[in-house]
Design a protein around this motif. Structure first.
Motif, mmCIF file in Angstrom:
data_model
loop_
_atom_site.group_PDB
_atom_site.id
_atom_site.type_symbol
_atom_site.label_atom_id
_atom_site.label_comp_id
_atom_site.label_asym_id
_atom_site.label_seq_id
_atom_site.Cartn_x
_atom_site.Cartn_y
_atom_site.Cartn_z
ATOM 1 N N THR A 175 5.061 -5.843 -15.729
ATOM 2 C CA THR A 175 4.234 -5.493 -14.570
ATOM 3 C C THR A 175 4.669 -6.268 -13.340
ATOM 4 O O THR A 175 4.763 -5.709 -12.234
ATOM 5 C CB THR A 175 2.752 -5.762 -14.874
ATOM 6 N N LEU A 176 4.944 -7.557 -13.503
ATOM 7 C CA LEU A 176 5.416 -8.362 -12.371
ATOM 8 C C LEU A 176 6.761 -7.863 -11.857
ATOM 9 O O LEU A 176 6.992 -7.816 -10.637
ATOM 10 C CB LEU A 176 5.519 -9.834 -12.789
ATOM 11 N N VAL A 177 7.645 -7.474 -12.765
ATOM 12 C CA VAL A 177 8.954 -6.959 -12.353
ATOM 13 C C VAL A 177 8.789 -5.662 -11.564
ATOM 14 O O VAL A 177 9.442 -5.462 -10.525
ATOM 15 C CB VAL A 177 9.863 -6.744 -13.579
ATOM 16 N N THR A 178 7.925 -4.773 -12.017
ATOM 17 C CA THR A 178 7.733 -3.510 -11.307
ATOM 18 C C THR A 178 7.112 -3.728 -9.929
ATOM 19 O O THR A 178 7.416 -2.995 -8.992
ATOM 20 C CB THR A 178 6.839 -2.559 -12.122
ATOM 21 N N ILE A 179 6.254 -4.737 -9.791
ATOM 22 C CA ILE A 179 5.692 -5.037 -8.471
ATOM 23 C C ILE A 179 6.787 -5.552 -7.544
ATOM 24 O O ILE A 179 6.898 -5.131 -6.382
ATOM 25 C CB ILE A 179 4.549 -6.067 -8.579
ATOM 26 N N ILE A 180 7.608 -6.476 -8.037
ATOM 27 C CA ILE A 180 8.669 -7.071 -7.212
ATOM 28 C C ILE A 180 9.683 -6.007 -6.778
ATOM 29 O O ILE A 180 10.151 -6.009 -5.629
ATOM 30 C CB ILE A 180 9.369 -8.197 -7.988
ATOM 31 N N VAL A 181 10.007 -5.092 -7.675
ATOM 32 C CA VAL A 181 10.990 -4.046 -7.355
ATOM 33 C C VAL A 181 10.326 -2.855 -6.666
ATOM 34 O O VAL A 181 10.873 -2.284 -5.712
ATOM 35 C CB VAL A 181 11.720 -3.592 -8.636
ATOM 36 N N GLY A 182 9.155 -2.475 -7.131
ATOM 37 C CA GLY A 182 8.535 -1.243 -6.654
ATOM 38 C C GLY A 182 7.927 -1.344 -5.269
ATOM 39 O O GLY A 182 7.935 -0.364 -4.518
ATOM 40 N N TYR A 183 7.384 -2.516 -4.908
ATOM 41 C CA TYR A 183 6.743 -2.624 -3.600
ATOM 42 C C TYR A 183 7.742 -2.425 -2.458
ATOM 43 O O TYR A 183 7.456 -1.666 -1.521
ATOM 44 C CB TYR A 183 6.027 -3.970 -3.456
ATOM 45 N N PRO A 184 8.908 -3.082 -2.471
ATOM 46 C CA PRO A 184 9.878 -2.814 -1.394
ATOM 47 C C PRO A 184 10.316 -1.355 -1.339
ATOM 48 O O PRO A 184 10.530 -0.812 -0.245
ATOM 49 C CB PRO A 184 11.048 -3.738 -1.739
ATOM 50 N N VAL A 185 10.469 -0.722 -2.506
ATOM 51 C CA VAL A 185 10.851 0.693 -2.522
ATOM 52 C C VAL A 185 9.778 1.548 -1.856
ATOM 53 O O VAL A 185 10.070 2.403 -1.008
ATOM 54 C CB VAL A 185 11.096 1.166 -3.965
ATOM 55 N N ALA A 186 8.508 1.325 -2.247
ATOM 56 C CA ALA A 186 7.412 2.084 -1.645
ATOM 57 C C ALA A 186 7.299 1.806 -0.150
ATOM 58 O O ALA A 186 7.051 2.717 0.652
ATOM 59 C CB ALA A 186 6.104 1.755 -2.364
ATOM 60 N N TYR A 187 7.467 0.555 0.238
ATOM 61 C CA TYR A 187 7.388 0.178 1.660
ATOM 62 C C TYR A 187 8.492 0.859 2.470
ATOM 63 O O TYR A 187 8.252 1.351 3.574
ATOM 64 C CB TYR A 187 7.487 -1.341 1.785
ATOM 65 N N PHE A 188 9.692 0.873 1.912
ATOM 66 C CA PHE A 188 10.816 1.504 2.609
ATOM 67 C C PHE A 188 10.565 2.993 2.809
ATOM 68 O O PHE A 188 10.804 3.531 3.899
ATOM 69 C CB PHE A 188 12.102 1.279 1.810
ATOM 70 N N ILE A 189 10.086 3.672 1.770
ATOM 71 C CA ILE A 189 9.845 5.115 1.884
ATOM 72 C C ILE A 189 8.704 5.400 2.855
ATOM 73 O O ILE A 189 8.738 6.380 3.610
ATOM 74 C CB ILE A 189 9.539 5.713 0.496
ATOM 75 N N ALA A 190 7.693 4.550 2.860
ATOM 76 C CA ALA A 190 6.513 4.796 3.691
ATOM 77 C C ALA A 190 6.766 4.526 5.167
ATOM 78 O O ALA A 190 6.271 5.262 6.031
ATOM 79 C CB ALA A 190 5.341 3.950 3.196
ATOM 80 N N PHE A 191 7.555 3.480 5.489
ATOM 81 C CA PHE A 191 7.653 3.029 6.882
ATOM 82 C C PHE A 191 9.057 3.073 7.481
ATOM 83 O O PHE A 191 9.188 2.970 8.694
ATOM 84 C CB PHE A 191 7.124 1.591 7.010
ATOM 85 N N ARG A 192 10.075 3.175 6.659
ATOM 86 C CA ARG A 192 11.427 3.014 7.187
ATOM 87 C C ARG A 192 12.273 4.293 7.152
ATOM 88 O O ARG A 192 13.443 4.253 7.525
ATOM 89 C CB ARG A 192 12.162 1.914 6.407
ATOM 90 N N VAL A 193 11.749 5.397 6.718
ATOM 91 C CA VAL A 193 12.506 6.649 6.695
ATOM 92 C C VAL A 193 11.711 7.715 7.434
ATOM 93 O O VAL A 193 10.484 7.621 7.576
ATOM 94 C CB VAL A 193 12.817 7.112 5.254
ATOM 95 N N SER A 194 12.407 8.736 7.887
ATOM 96 C CA SER A 194 11.746 9.837 8.585
ATOM 97 C C SER A 194 10.963 10.693 7.603
ATOM 98 O O SER A 194 11.166 10.629 6.387
ATOM 99 C CB SER A 194 12.781 10.694 9.316
ATOM 100 N N ALA A 195 10.082 11.526 8.136
ATOM 101 C CA ALA A 195 9.192 12.327 7.297
ATOM 102 C C ALA A 195 9.963 13.286 6.390
ATOM 103 O O ALA A 195 9.551 13.541 5.256
ATOM 104 C CB ALA A 195 8.213 13.105 8.172
ATOM 105 N N ARG A 196 11.087 13.826 6.860
ATOM 106 C CA ARG A 196 11.809 14.815 6.056
ATOM 107 C C ARG A 196 12.519 14.192 4.853
ATOM 108 O O ARG A 196 12.895 14.913 3.926
ATOM 109 C CB ARG A 196 12.821 15.551 6.929
ATOM 110 N N TRP A 197 12.727 12.870 4.877
ATOM 111 C CA TRP A 197 13.409 12.215 3.761
ATOM 112 C C TRP A 197 12.442 11.611 2.741
ATOM 113 O O TRP A 197 12.883 11.154 1.697
ATOM 114 C CB TRP A 197 14.334 11.113 4.278
ATOM 115 N N LYS A 198 11.166 11.589 3.050
ATOM 116 C CA LYS A 198 10.214 10.962 2.139
ATOM 117 C C LYS A 198 10.114 11.717 0.821
ATOM 118 O O LYS A 198 10.147 11.111 -0.259
ATOM 119 C CB LYS A 198 8.842 10.848 2.801
ATOM 120 N N SER A 199 9.964 13.016 0.877
ATOM 121 C CA SER A 199 9.840 13.804 -0.360
ATOM 122 C C SER A 199 11.088 13.716 -1.226
ATOM 123 O O SER A 199 10.987 13.514 -2.446
ATOM 124 C CB SER A 199 9.504 15.262 -0.020
#
Length: 306
Positions: free
Chosen positions: A97-121
Protein backbone atom coordinates in the motif's frame (compact mmCIF):
# COMPACT_ATOMS: atom_id res chain seq x y z
CA UNK A 1 -69.40 29.14 -10.27
CA UNK A 2 -69.52 25.98 -8.28
CA UNK A 3 -67.75 24.01 -10.97
CA UNK A 4 -65.15 26.70 -11.43
CA UNK A 5 -64.63 26.98 -7.69
CA UNK A 6 -64.12 23.32 -7.17
CA UNK A 7 -61.90 22.78 -10.17
CA UNK A 8 -58.66 23.65 -8.37
CA UNK A 9 -59.56 21.22 -5.63
CA UNK A 10 -59.57 18.32 -8.09
CA UNK A 11 -55.77 18.46 -8.28
CA UNK A 12 -55.19 18.98 -4.58
CA UNK A 13 -54.52 15.31 -3.68
CA UNK A 14 -51.75 15.16 -6.32
CA UNK A 15 -49.36 17.31 -4.29
CA UNK A 16 -49.21 14.98 -1.26
CA UNK A 17 -48.76 12.05 -3.61
CA UNK A 18 -45.79 13.71 -5.29
CA UNK A 19 -44.28 14.60 -1.93
CA UNK A 20 -44.73 11.01 -0.80
CA UNK A 21 -42.98 9.72 -3.90
CA UNK A 22 -40.07 12.10 -3.44
CA UNK A 23 -39.67 10.99 0.17
CA UNK A 24 -39.83 7.29 -0.68
CA UNK A 25 -37.36 7.45 -3.59
CA UNK A 26 -34.19 7.53 -1.39
CA UNK A 27 -35.48 4.58 0.64
CA UNK A 28 -36.18 2.57 -2.52
CA UNK A 29 -32.69 3.30 -3.84
CA UNK A 30 -31.19 2.36 -0.48
CA UNK A 31 -33.20 -0.86 -0.57
CA UNK A 32 -31.40 -1.93 -3.74
CA UNK A 33 -27.99 -1.32 -2.19
CA UNK A 34 -29.01 -3.06 1.02
CA UNK A 35 -30.23 -6.11 -0.89
CA UNK A 36 -26.95 -6.22 -2.83
CA UNK A 37 -24.89 -6.11 0.39
CA UNK A 38 -27.10 -8.74 1.99
CA UNK A 39 -26.74 -11.18 -0.90
CA UNK A 40 -23.04 -10.70 -1.63
CA UNK A 41 -21.64 -9.78 1.80
CA UNK A 42 -23.83 -10.59 4.79
CA UNK A 43 -25.03 -14.02 3.60
CA UNK A 44 -21.53 -15.25 2.60
CA UNK A 45 -20.14 -13.93 5.89
CA UNK A 46 -22.75 -15.78 7.93
CA UNK A 47 -22.30 -18.90 5.80
CA UNK A 48 -18.57 -18.86 6.47
CA UNK A 49 -19.17 -18.43 10.18
CA UNK A 50 -21.57 -21.39 10.22
CA UNK A 51 -19.14 -23.60 8.29
CA UNK A 52 -16.31 -22.68 10.67
CA UNK A 53 -18.35 -24.01 13.62
CA UNK A 54 -18.76 -27.45 12.03
CA UNK A 55 -16.88 -30.63 12.92
CA UNK A 56 -16.03 -33.61 10.77
CA UNK A 57 -13.84 -34.65 7.87
CA UNK A 58 -14.10 -34.87 4.07
CA UNK A 59 -14.92 -38.59 4.16
CA UNK A 60 -17.73 -38.57 6.73
CA UNK A 61 -18.92 -35.04 6.08
CA UNK A 62 -19.30 -32.03 8.35
CA UNK A 63 -22.02 -31.32 10.90
CA UNK A 64 -22.81 -28.15 12.81
CA UNK A 65 -21.63 -28.64 16.42
CA UNK A 66 -20.86 -25.10 17.67
CA UNK A 67 -17.18 -25.97 17.43
CA UNK A 68 -15.66 -22.72 18.75
CA UNK A 69 -12.51 -24.65 19.60
CA UNK A 70 -11.41 -24.41 15.97
CA UNK A 71 -10.57 -20.74 16.52
CA UNK A 72 -8.34 -21.34 19.52
CA UNK A 73 -6.70 -24.27 17.74
CA UNK A 74 -5.65 -21.99 14.89
CA UNK A 75 -3.16 -20.14 17.07
CA UNK A 76 -1.88 -22.88 19.38
CA UNK A 77 -0.87 -25.47 16.79
CA UNK A 78 2.96 -25.33 16.65
CA UNK A 79 3.06 -27.23 13.37
CA UNK A 80 1.03 -24.65 11.46
CA UNK A 81 1.84 -21.07 12.63
CA UNK A 82 -1.26 -19.34 11.30
CA UNK A 83 -0.53 -16.25 13.40
CA UNK A 84 2.81 -15.84 11.61
CA UNK A 85 1.06 -16.16 8.26
CA UNK A 86 -1.48 -13.52 9.27
CA UNK A 87 1.10 -11.02 10.52
CA UNK A 88 3.20 -11.57 7.40
CA UNK A 89 0.19 -10.91 5.18
CA UNK A 90 -0.59 -7.70 7.06
CA UNK A 91 3.00 -6.57 6.64
CA UNK A 92 2.97 -7.32 2.90
CA UNK A 93 -0.33 -5.47 2.52
CA UNK A 94 0.99 -2.43 4.38
CA UNK A 95 4.25 -2.35 2.42
CA UNK A 96 2.48 -2.74 -0.93
CA UNK A 97 0.00 0.00 0.00
CA UNK A 98 2.82 2.41 0.83
CA UNK A 99 4.55 1.60 -2.46
CA UNK A 100 1.37 2.26 -4.46
CA UNK A 101 0.90 5.61 -2.70
CA UNK A 102 4.50 6.67 -3.41
CA UNK A 103 4.24 5.64 -7.07
CA UNK A 104 0.56 6.27 -7.72
CA UNK A 105 0.18 9.77 -6.28
CA UNK A 106 2.70 11.41 -8.66
CA UNK A 107 1.09 9.58 -11.59
CA UNK A 108 -2.39 10.78 -10.62
CA UNK A 109 -1.09 14.31 -9.98
CA UNK A 110 0.62 14.43 -13.37
CA UNK A 111 -2.51 13.30 -15.22
CA UNK A 112 -4.77 15.67 -13.28
CA UNK A 113 -2.69 18.87 -13.47
CA UNK A 114 0.16 18.53 -15.94
CA UNK A 115 -1.44 17.27 -19.18
CA UNK A 116 -4.08 18.71 -21.47
CA UNK A 117 -7.67 17.48 -21.36
CA UNK A 118 -7.37 15.42 -24.56
CA UNK A 119 -4.49 13.35 -23.14
CA UNK A 120 -6.09 12.52 -19.80
CA UNK A 121 -8.29 9.68 -21.05
CA UNK A 122 -5.49 7.97 -23.04
CA UNK A 123 -3.14 8.15 -20.06
CA UNK A 124 -5.78 6.71 -17.74
CA UNK A 125 -6.31 3.90 -20.23
CA UNK A 126 -2.57 3.17 -20.10
CA UNK A 127 -2.87 2.81 -16.32
CA UNK A 128 -5.54 0.15 -16.77
CA UNK A 129 -4.15 -1.54 -19.89
CA UNK A 130 -2.58 -4.30 -17.80
CA UNK A 131 -6.08 -5.42 -16.76
CA UNK A 132 -6.63 -6.64 -20.31
CA UNK A 133 -4.42 -9.60 -19.40
CA UNK A 134 -5.33 -12.20 -16.79
CA UNK A 135 -4.14 -11.49 -13.23
CA UNK A 136 -2.44 -14.90 -12.98
CA UNK A 137 -0.70 -14.54 -16.35
CA UNK A 138 0.64 -11.08 -15.46
CA UNK A 139 2.02 -12.35 -12.17
CA UNK A 140 3.50 -15.44 -13.78
CA UNK A 141 5.30 -13.32 -16.37
CA UNK A 142 6.90 -11.29 -13.56
CA UNK A 143 8.17 -14.60 -12.15
CA UNK A 144 10.10 -15.02 -15.40
CA UNK A 145 11.36 -11.41 -15.38
CA UNK A 146 12.56 -11.59 -11.76
CA UNK A 147 14.07 -15.09 -12.00
CA UNK A 148 17.78 -15.68 -11.35
CA UNK A 149 18.40 -15.97 -15.10
CA UNK A 150 15.91 -13.25 -15.93
CA UNK A 151 16.69 -9.83 -17.40
CA UNK A 152 16.52 -7.87 -14.14
CA UNK A 153 19.03 -9.94 -12.19
CA UNK A 154 21.23 -10.38 -15.27
CA UNK A 155 21.46 -6.62 -15.82
CA UNK A 156 22.19 -5.94 -12.14
CA UNK A 157 24.93 -8.54 -12.15
CA UNK A 158 26.33 -7.20 -15.43
CA UNK A 159 26.76 -3.66 -14.09
CA UNK A 160 28.21 -4.91 -10.81
CA UNK A 161 25.30 -4.03 -8.51
CA UNK A 162 24.55 -7.67 -7.61
CA UNK A 163 26.64 -10.74 -6.86
CA UNK A 164 26.39 -14.18 -8.36
CA UNK A 165 24.13 -15.45 -5.57
CA UNK A 166 21.79 -12.47 -5.72
CA UNK A 167 18.13 -13.28 -6.32
CA UNK A 168 14.82 -11.44 -6.23
CA UNK A 169 12.34 -14.19 -6.95
CA UNK A 170 11.29 -16.06 -3.81
CA UNK A 171 11.84 -13.12 -1.49
CA UNK A 172 9.48 -10.82 0.37
CA UNK A 173 10.48 -7.98 -1.93
CA UNK A 174 9.19 -9.87 -4.96
CA UNK A 175 5.84 -10.49 -3.25
CA UNK A 176 5.45 -6.84 -2.24
CA UNK A 177 6.43 -5.76 -5.74
CA UNK A 178 3.86 -8.09 -7.29
CA UNK A 179 1.13 -6.84 -4.96
CA UNK A 180 1.96 -3.21 -5.69
CA UNK A 181 2.15 -3.76 -9.44
CA UNK A 182 -1.17 -5.56 -9.68
CA UNK A 183 -3.03 -3.04 -7.48
CA UNK A 184 -1.39 0.21 -8.59
CA UNK A 185 -4.38 1.23 -10.70
CA UNK A 186 -6.66 0.92 -7.65
CA UNK A 187 -4.62 3.67 -6.02
CA UNK A 188 -4.21 5.91 -9.05
CA UNK A 189 -7.89 6.15 -10.00
CA UNK A 190 -9.39 7.35 -6.67
CA UNK A 191 -6.52 9.80 -6.12
CA UNK A 192 -7.01 11.14 -9.65
CA UNK A 193 -10.76 11.48 -9.03
CA UNK A 194 -10.07 13.51 -5.89
CA UNK A 195 -7.43 15.70 -7.55
CA UNK A 196 -9.66 16.35 -10.54
CA UNK A 197 -12.21 18.01 -8.24
CA UNK A 198 -9.68 20.51 -6.86
CA UNK A 199 -9.96 24.00 -8.28
CA UNK A 200 -6.53 24.92 -9.75
CA UNK A 201 -7.09 28.50 -8.64
CA UNK A 202 -6.55 27.40 -5.05
CA UNK A 203 -2.91 26.69 -5.81
CA UNK A 204 -2.60 30.02 -7.58
CA UNK A 205 -4.11 31.75 -4.55
CA UNK A 206 -1.62 30.01 -2.27
CA UNK A 207 1.22 31.22 -4.48
CA UNK A 208 -0.16 34.76 -4.37
CA UNK A 209 -0.01 34.51 -0.57
CA UNK A 210 3.74 33.83 -0.82
CA UNK A 211 3.51 30.07 -0.41
CA UNK A 212 6.05 28.10 -2.41
CA UNK A 213 5.09 25.15 -4.57
CA UNK A 214 5.98 22.61 -1.91
CA UNK A 215 4.14 24.45 0.84
CA UNK A 216 1.11 25.07 -1.36
CA UNK A 217 0.97 21.39 -2.23
CA UNK A 218 1.38 20.31 1.40
CA UNK A 219 -1.28 22.63 2.79
CA UNK A 220 -3.72 22.76 -0.12
CA UNK A 221 -3.57 19.91 -2.63
CA UNK A 222 -2.66 17.07 -0.30
CA UNK A 223 -5.40 17.72 2.30
CA UNK A 224 -8.03 18.12 -0.42
CA UNK A 225 -7.02 14.78 -1.98
CA UNK A 226 -7.18 12.90 1.34
CA UNK A 227 -10.43 11.19 0.36
CA UNK A 228 -8.77 9.70 -2.72
CA UNK A 229 -5.86 8.36 -0.70
CA UNK A 230 -8.27 6.90 1.85
CA UNK A 231 -10.29 5.10 -0.83
CA UNK A 232 -7.12 3.82 -2.50
CA UNK A 233 -5.78 2.45 0.79
CA UNK A 234 -9.03 0.54 1.33
CA UNK A 235 -8.91 -1.03 -2.13
CA UNK A 236 -5.21 -1.91 -2.14
CA UNK A 237 -4.71 -3.02 1.46
CA UNK A 238 -7.71 -5.36 1.58
CA UNK A 239 -6.83 -6.96 -1.74
CA UNK A 240 -3.14 -7.43 -0.93
CA UNK A 241 -3.62 -8.96 2.52
CA UNK A 242 -5.86 -11.76 1.31
CA UNK A 243 -4.15 -12.40 -2.03
CA UNK A 244 -2.64 -15.91 -2.42
CA UNK A 245 -1.40 -15.58 -6.02
CA UNK A 246 1.57 -13.22 -5.70
CA UNK A 247 3.03 -15.04 -2.70
CA UNK A 248 2.58 -18.39 -4.45
CA UNK A 249 4.11 -17.39 -7.81
CA UNK A 250 6.67 -14.79 -6.73
CA UNK A 251 7.48 -15.95 -3.20
CA UNK A 252 9.04 -18.99 -1.57
CA UNK A 253 8.77 -21.09 1.55
CA UNK A 254 9.47 -18.08 3.76
CA UNK A 255 6.75 -15.92 2.20
CA UNK A 256 3.75 -18.15 2.91
CA UNK A 257 0.70 -15.97 3.61
CA UNK A 258 -2.73 -16.34 5.17
CA UNK A 259 -4.28 -16.30 1.70
CA UNK A 260 -2.29 -19.39 0.75
CA UNK A 261 -3.22 -21.03 4.05
CA UNK A 262 -6.93 -20.50 3.34
CA UNK A 263 -6.58 -21.78 -0.21
CA UNK A 264 -4.63 -24.90 0.84
CA UNK A 265 -7.00 -25.65 3.72
CA UNK A 266 -10.01 -25.48 1.42
CA UNK A 267 -8.86 -27.00 -1.87
CA UNK A 268 -5.79 -28.96 -0.80
CA UNK A 269 -6.64 -30.53 2.56
CA UNK A 270 -10.43 -30.10 2.28
CA UNK A 271 -10.56 -28.73 5.82
CA UNK A 272 -13.56 -26.57 5.12
CA UNK A 273 -14.13 -25.55 8.72
CA UNK A 274 -10.50 -24.46 9.14
CA UNK A 275 -10.59 -22.48 5.89
CA UNK A 276 -13.84 -20.79 6.95
CA UNK A 277 -12.42 -19.99 10.40
CA UNK A 278 -9.29 -18.45 8.87
CA UNK A 279 -11.42 -16.37 6.51
CA UNK A 280 -13.58 -15.16 9.39
CA UNK A 281 -10.57 -14.22 11.49
CA UNK A 282 -9.02 -12.38 8.55
CA UNK A 283 -12.21 -10.40 7.92
CA UNK A 284 -12.55 -9.46 11.59
CA UNK A 285 -8.92 -8.33 11.80
CA UNK A 286 -9.24 -6.30 8.60
CA UNK A 287 -12.48 -4.78 9.85
CA UNK A 288 -10.86 -3.65 13.10
CA UNK A 289 -7.82 -2.20 11.31
CA UNK A 290 -9.92 -0.32 8.77
CA UNK A 291 -12.28 0.97 11.46
CA UNK A 292 -9.35 2.39 13.42
CA UNK A 293 -7.85 3.81 10.23
CA UNK A 294 -11.16 5.47 9.33
CA UNK A 295 -11.49 6.98 12.79
CA UNK A 296 -7.95 8.37 12.69
CA UNK A 297 -8.00 9.61 9.08
CA UNK A 298 -11.62 10.73 8.98
CA UNK A 299 -14.14 10.01 6.22
CA UNK A 300 -15.84 13.38 5.89
CA UNK A 301 -14.54 13.96 2.38
CA UNK A 302 -15.00 10.38 1.15
CA UNK A 303 -18.50 11.13 -0.15
CA UNK A 304 -16.95 13.54 -2.65
CA UNK A 305 -15.79 10.55 -4.69
CA UNK A 306 -19.31 9.14 -5.04
Amino acid sequence: MTALGTAPGLGAPAAPVRRGRRRSTPFLLALVGTAYLAVFFVIPLLSGLIVSLMSGNPDDGYTFTWNFGVYSALFVDPQVPYLTFLLRSLWYGLAATLVTIIVGYPVAYFIAFRVSARWKSPLLMLVFVSFLVSFVIRTDMWAFVLASQGPVVTVLQGIGLAGKDFQILGTSGAVVFGDAYNDLAFMVLPIYAALERIDPRLGEAANDLYAGKVRAFWHTTLPLSRSGVFAGVLLVFIDCVGDPVNSALLGGTNTYTIGQAIQDAYSGNQQYNVAAALSTVLMVVLGIILFVYARVSGTDDLEDLV
